[in-house]
Design an enzyme around this catalytic site. Structure first.
Site: not given
Length: 145
Positions: A23, A75, A81, A88, A101, A103, A112
């Protein structure tokens, strides 16, 4: 001037400490400060929100339109996931957003590699580290005009 919202999900408060090889070493406050300056340079305002609690992220999404947010940068962290509820919420208030993201999620574990958000996002930026956030601010600012 449009208001943009930067939403960060669970564990992103640990940036700079958590797995820097994945990260990076920038902290979330440092990234937010740079992004707010960039948004201002582009003639917009960037408000930020991070939470480790799904219900708090949902509440912030619900209030975004009333707060004048024109576009979000999101993010969702690990909730990417798993969270149909966040999906919603975004659909419910019709909040345009860019998924981001740090990564490259497609080069990581198989779990992921699926996102509940990508198909409803304006666009997705993955794997570019903190630079991805800067690109997302530029894209959101262009969209908000």
């Amino acid at each position: 001037m449009a208001r943009l919202l930067l939403l960060n999900g669970p564990n992103l408060n640990l940036l700079g400490q958590r797995e820097p090889e994945v990260y990076g070493s920038d902290t979330l406050p440092a990234i937010e400060t740079r992004l707010q300056a960039l948004a201002k340079e582009l003639g917009h305002e960037l408000v930020t929100f991070q939470s480790n609690a799904e219900h708090e992220l949902i509440a912030r999404i619900h209030s975004a339109r009333a707060d004048g947010v024109r576009c979000a940068i999101f993010n969702p962290g690990g909730l990417t996931h798993t969270s149909i509820a966040l999906r919603d919420a975004l659909l419910g208030v019709k909040l345009p957003f860019i998924e981001i993201h740090l990564s490259n999620t497609f080069a990581r574990e198989s779990f992921r590699q699926h996102s509940f958000f990508s198909d409803i996002a304006l666009g997705c930026i993955v794997g570019l580290g903190p630079l991805g956030y800067e690109l997302a601010v530029r894209a959101a600012a262009a969209r908000a005009h």
